[in-house]
Design a protein around this motif. Sequence first.
Motif: not given
Length: 363
Positions: A275, A313-314, A310-311, A271-272, A307, A278-279
Amino acid sequence: MNCVNESCYCRDKSPAPTIERTKVAVILANLGTPTAPTPAAVRSYLREFLSDSRVIEVPRLIWFFILRLLILPSRPKRVAKAYASIWTHESPMRETLLAQVAAVQARVSAAFPALDVQVLPAMSYGEPSLRDAMAHCHQQGIDQWVVLPLFPQYSATSTAPLYDQIARWIPQQRRLPSLQIIRDYHAHPHYIHALAESIKAHWAVNGQAEKLLFSFHGIPQPYADKGDPYPEHCRATAAAVVRELGLSDEQWCVSFQSRFGLQEWVKPYTDATLKAWGEQSLASVDVICPAFSADCLETLEEIAVENREFFQQAGGGRYAYIDALNANELHIDMMQALLAPRLAAIESEQSAIPAALLSSRAT
């Protein structure tokens, strides 16, 4: 001198000895799943699963109260809702396991007609249970067992509980079987090829993403520190697939998912990682979960849905989950390749029996 006595050994007219086909059990074993997507069924499953000291290495008395006072009263309702989102007429894992059993049964029956092979499903927790599979083999008088845990990478948290159940069963028996357990197959050529081909098939339809993420189920870091080889097996699997795909270091990554509790787990976390990508506005990512031999809650909900959110939305772009090998033909090829030398050895022992009997009679 001519022999006139029909019972004389120099003219033995008794029929050739017949040997029944050797009974063999091939047990395909996975982790487990609830019997239904309901809080009650999930609670029963979690109680069994999380009570195993192989899974949770916390002092038993402390864990007894944590499990019964904190986890089992609240977690089943949330997990049942997640199961309901992926459930069809059956649990995906159990449905796939039964399909794998049927496919392997057809393969080994055709390849080893001289043996009476029964391929049986089993799970460490839930149904169909390994205990029931062993009881069936014992009742049927099956003296040759080959157990294939469907965990490509060995871990004390997944593979070892199967050994434990067999070890607890053995002292209760008088007639013991010949037993073979295939511990792992994390680097087996057929397994690596099946994974690589599934990725290529996905790319052929959807195009190749900027990054390929190999997401493996995680284990607590202290377990690895104590000698569990699982993280090493995971990284070896990914590296072997990457070699077959011809990817550069910048095109892929290994991560670990499904953390539980507060302690540190093997990193990097899935998940980290997603994310962070994604950022960085990564345009696209493909995720594959090689540790899972069948799609289940951790792949169909955690990876394919949670996940993805997570990806994206980031700030990330296209996200795709590549299905587990399930009952794919190449996956069944791999299982047959793992079983074939074991079954061939049993068949060879059986074929030697009549020759030995005839040889002893001739002398």
